[in-house]
Scaffold this motif. Structure first.
Motif, PDB file in Angstrom:
ATOM      1  N   TRP A  41       0.823  -1.208   0.000  1.00 33.50           N
ATOM      2  CA  TRP A  41       0.000   0.000   0.000  1.00 33.50           C
ATOM      3  C   TRP A  41       0.857   1.257   0.000  1.00 33.50           C
ATOM      4  O   TRP A  41       0.489   2.276  -0.592  1.00 33.50           O
ATOM      5  CB  TRP A  41      -0.958   0.009   1.194  1.00 33.50           C
ATOM      6  N   GLN A  42       2.059   1.192   0.644  1.00 32.95           N
ATOM      7  CA  GLN A  42       2.937   2.369   0.660  1.00 32.95           C
ATOM      8  C   GLN A  42       3.386   2.742  -0.743  1.00 32.95           C
ATOM      9  O   GLN A  42       3.327   3.909  -1.133  1.00 32.95           O
ATOM     10  CB  GLN A  42       4.173   2.106   1.539  1.00 32.95           C
ATOM     11  N   PHE A  43       3.806   1.722  -1.506  1.00 35.58           N
ATOM     12  CA  PHE A  43       4.272   2.001  -2.859  1.00 35.58           C
ATOM     13  C   PHE A  43       3.132   2.471  -3.744  1.00 35.58           C
ATOM     14  O   PHE A  43       3.282   3.427  -4.520  1.00 35.58           O
ATOM     15  CB  PHE A  43       4.921   0.750  -3.457  1.00 35.58           C
ATOM     16  N   LEU A  44       1.989   1.805  -3.630  1.00 45.49           N
ATOM     17  CA  LEU A  44       0.844   2.174  -4.462  1.00 45.49           C
ATOM     18  C   LEU A  44       0.360   3.585  -4.151  1.00 45.49           C
ATOM     19  O   LEU A  44      -0.043   4.328  -5.063  1.00 45.49           O
ATOM     20  CB  LEU A  44      -0.286   1.164  -4.266  1.00 45.49           C
ATOM     21  N   LEU A  45       0.394   3.979  -2.877  1.00 43.28           N
ATOM     22  CA  LEU A  45      -0.030   5.327  -2.496  1.00 43.28           C
ATOM     23  C   LEU A  45       0.890   6.379  -3.111  1.00 43.28           C
ATOM     24  O   LEU A  45       0.419   7.376  -3.683  1.00 43.28           O
ATOM     25  CB  LEU A  45      -0.042   5.466  -0.974  1.00 43.28           C
ATOM     26  N   VAL A  46       2.202   6.157  -2.996  1.00 38.69           N
ATOM     27  CA  VAL A  46       3.154   7.120  -3.555  1.00 38.69           C
ATOM     28  C   VAL A  46       3.031   7.155  -5.076  1.00 38.69           C
ATOM     29  O   VAL A  46       3.073   8.226  -5.688  1.00 38.69           O
ATOM     30  CB  VAL A  46       4.596   6.769  -3.126  1.00 38.69           C
TER      31      VAL A  46
END
Length: 433
Positions: free
Chosen positions: A84-89
């Motif tokens: 989710w961190q990568f997808l959010l950024v």
């Protein structure tokens, strides 16, 4: 330890290729009843996955092997990309870029230019905070291999050295069972007190993430304030750790340092490095930088190999067995005889293989070759060697963290196993006396 000689094993870098290749080395050493006598295991990058996992399974080699085999079939990169961190950024960056294009298309050039400058500034100054890829990598390692274990959980009868390169000092930063640090911090050049770290609760997954943090791909690993023995030292030192292979891709530096706590008299080096491929196409700066890094690391590797194999007889006089994925099995005996001709093979090694002074003086290479083959039971060893097709499969495995297939796993394990037996029996003769 054997005959009061400390035994050191180094496992090189090379992504999942190295991780599974070194499993073959460990399996053969266990079969030869050498593994349980090893005192030090020094690792880098992909080899750190193997070494650290082995260190958590003292009395259960089968469980260790199963975890490694299962782990290399799972994709670290995929886990990072769907987090989710990568997808959010990624989504935020995409929205920002679309906004810039929208403003530009609707006559707001200055506003779009301002947003573009802001985006560039944000990435220049906060890239590693926005894309903490090594932190995500750590989570994948923890899930696949380490299950929340810390350095203190490593078996105590073997001294481990999980190596990373410290960009701040230009030296190795090493994680071990009961310590972690960098020689520059341990021995300051001025009158300052040494900078020490608390290793007991340091996550193994983070140590391995640091050891595998390939530049241009992963972000540097920081040492949090809580792991400094004196929190005031965070003002004096800010370690930034990347792949240990930048400094020493073979992992052998620590165990070949005479005055080091890791220094060993009998050394076994397992190198998952392949011959450097021929390349002549560079489409952008990134591919050029990566190739340049590969050239640097290959040069370091070659210099170290020269030192270990060709200068050892003059200096340290260790029994060193070196084997590499890039080596052809049929070349092992020839290289050993070349070493005799160049007078770089240790006297006790020649004696063990029943090679006399007359054999060498008379340059009776055929007799010497037959003696050596008989001494190590060469015919029986190579009966298990890979076919040419299997060897090609092994050598075409990339040095990344994408899943491996069963045929790749077996080809890598088998080549390492056969080469390890040949080289150890050729050069580390004290282990068989």
């Amino acid at each position: 330890m054997k005959n009061k000689k400390k035994i050191g094993l180094s496992l090189s870098g090379g992504g999942y290729r190295a991780t599974i290749y070194h499993l073959g080395t460990l399996k053969k050493l266990k079969e030869l009843e050498i593994l349980d006598k090893v005192d030090v295991i020094s690792t880098n990058s992909g080899g750190s996955i193997t070494g650290a996992t082995y260190g958590l399974h003292k009395d259960n080699f089968e469980a260790f092997e199963a975890i490694i085999r299962q782990g290399v079939k799972r994709s670290v990169i995929k886990g990072v990309l769907v987090s989710w961190q990568f997808l959010l950024v990624f989504a935020t960056t995409l929205f920002w870029m679309l906004t810039i294009l929208y403003l530009l298309a609707n006559g707001y050039a200055w506003s779009s230019f301002g947003l573009l400058i802001a985006l560039v500034v944000v990435f220049l100054f906060f890239q590693f905070n926005l894309f903490p890829i090594s932190t995500l990598n750590e989570k994948m390692y923890n899930t696949f291999f380490f299950n929340g274990k810390t350095l203190n959980d490593l078996r105590k009868d073997v001294r481990f050295a999980i190596n990373a390169t410290n960009l701040e000092t230009g030296r190795l930063f090493t994680f071990s069972n009961d310590t972690m640090g960098d020689s520059v911090y341990d021995f300051p050049s001025d009158d300052d007190e040494p900078i020490k770290f608390e290793s007991d609760n340091f996550p193994i997954a983070r140590a391995v993430a640091a050891s595998t943090a390939v530049p241009f791909v992963f972000t540097p690993i920081k040492i949090d304030k809580e792991f400094f023995s004196n929190t005031e030292d965070t003002k004096r030192a800010k370690p930034r750790l990347v792949d240990g292979g930048v400094y020493d891709n073979q992992g052998a530096h620590k165990i070949t340092q005479t005055k080091s706590a890791y220094g060993s008299q009998i050394v076994i080096i397992s190198d998952a490095g392949n011959t450097m491929p021929f390349k002549n196409t560079y489409r952008n700066t990134l591919t050029m930088l990566i190739r340049t890094s590969d050239v640097f690391m290959n040069r370091i590797k070659n210099l170290q190999m020269v030192h270990y194999l060709y200068q050892n007889h003059n200096n340290d006089k260790r029994e060193i067995a070196y084997q590499s994925l890039g080596w052809d099995i049929e070349d092992s005996i020839r290289k050993f005889i070349d070493g005799i001709e160049d007078d770089i093979i240790l006297p006790q090694v020649l004696k063990h293989h029943n090679i006399t002074e007359d054999d060498v003086t008379n340059k009776d290479w055929e007799t010497i070759k037959n003696k050596v083959k008989a001494s190590i039971n060469y015919k029986a060893i190579i009966a298990n060697a890979n076919t040419k097709a299997q060897l090609e499969i092994a050598r075409h495995v990339k040095t990344n963290l994408t899943p491996l297939k069963d045929e790749q796993i077996e080809a890598l394990i088998n080549h390492a196993s056969v080469l390890t037996e040949i080289q150890v029996k050729l050069y580390c003769v004290s282990l068989f006396e």
